[in-house]
Design a protein around this motif. Structure first.
Motif, PDB file in Angstrom:
ATOM      1  N   ARG A   1       0.828  -1.202   0.000  1.00  0.00           N
ATOM      2  CA  ARG A   1       0.000   0.000   0.000  1.00  0.00           C
ATOM      3  C   ARG A   1       0.871   1.265   0.000  1.00  0.00           C
ATOM      4  O   ARG A   1       0.564   2.250  -0.667  1.00  0.00           O
TER       5      ARG A   1
ATOM      6  N   ARG B   1       7.518  -6.647  -6.178  1.00  0.00           N
ATOM      7  CA  ARG B   1       7.498  -7.810  -5.285  1.00  0.00           C
ATOM      8  C   ARG B   1       8.926  -8.180  -4.851  1.00  0.00           C
ATOM      9  O   ARG B   1       9.166  -8.500  -3.698  1.00  0.00           O
TER      10      ARG B   1
ATOM     11  N   ARG C   1      -2.693 -13.203 -10.807  1.00  0.00           N
ATOM     12  CA  ARG C   1      -1.419 -12.635 -11.285  1.00  0.00           C
ATOM     13  C   ARG C   1      -0.391 -13.752 -11.475  1.00  0.00           C
ATOM     14  O   ARG C   1      -0.481 -14.818 -10.838  1.00  0.00           O
TER      15      ARG C   1
END
Ligand code: DC
Length: 235
Positions: free
Chosen positions: A44, A113, A191
């Motif tokens: 976030r 990531r 994903r």
């Protein structure tokens, strides 16, 4: 803290959005004297930075450059785990619907990531740790001693999220919340890089009809049982 484990365990809590993962993770960390990390808050915070800086998430060079400028840390303020982005308290901003609507697209980007997974692994010290997210038991800590995969009825989840936003004086529309959750579930599970899925050795927990306390008691027992098992197994 009123329970102590014989060894510092890593507890991975994964599952769908708004299933109460962080609530459970915080309770466990407090009870066991473990570190708590909300990995979703990190995705976030990156999303907030991209939105504020106008980073084009389809331009991977731009994304990589922006990532270099991001520093995320957590601080405990009056007992509340608080997220800091480049030394600014962003705990409230990262929970807004604007960020919630963009975070799944951002967290599907492999370089994002890669950076956050490395950071999450560094956060593991010598103490026990509870981390919640989507890929903690599958990717970040595949060797975690305890893995829990949480799920709940989508309408119940939306209602909980809505109540949470309202209690924090944020504007919320239940239909928007339902749409956002469905959207995030879809991207998170579909994903290519580290999709949300239950690790083979994770315990599946549907908390649709459990109170927060019932869930906590169930999981705490499970953790203590695992700790005893590991201790007796070690002879
Ligand atoms: O747990 P949360 O709803 O605050 O997470 C926000 C988003 O971040 C979620 O839609 C997917 C992403 N996320 C992720 O991809 N991997 C994690 N370990 C944690 C969150």
């Amino acid at each position: 803290m009123s329970h102590k484990t014989n060894r510092p365990l890593t507890i991975a809590i994964d599952g769908y959005s708004s299933c109460g993962k962080s609530t459970l993770a915080k309770q466990l960390a407090r009870e066991l004297g473990y570190i708590f990390v909300d990995s979703g808050a990190m995705y976030r915070a990156v999303t907030l930075y991209f939105l504020e800086s106008g980073t084009n998430i389809n331009d991977l060079d731009e994304v990589a450059q922006a990532l270099e400028k991001i520093k995320i840390r957590f601080e405990n303020i009056d007992g509340i785990n608080t997220t800091f982005l480049n030394d600014k308290n962003v705990e409230s901003e990262i929970r807004s619907l604007v960020v919630s609507s963009a975070v799944s697209e951002v967290s599907a980007i492999p370089v994002v990531r890669k950076k956050l997974v490395a950071l999450q692994r560094q956060m593991k010290g010598r103490e026990g740790m509870v981390m919640d997210g989507r890929d903690i038991g599958t990717v970040v800590f595949p060797d975690a001693e305890v893995k829990i995969f949480i799920t709940a009825d989508p309408i119940i989840r939306a209602q909980r999220r809505y109540n949470e936003l309202i209690s924090k004086n944020q504007t919320a529309d239940i239909h928007e919340v339902i749409t956002n959750l469905a959207h995030r579930d879809k991207i998170d599970t579909e994903r290519e890089d580290s999709p949300l899925r239950q690790a083979e050795d994770a315990w599946l927990l549907d908390n649709s009809h459990l109170t927060v306390t019932e869930q906590f008691d169930l999981v705490l027992n499970k953790v203590l049982e695992k700790d005893r098992e590991l201790t007796s197994g070690a002879g």
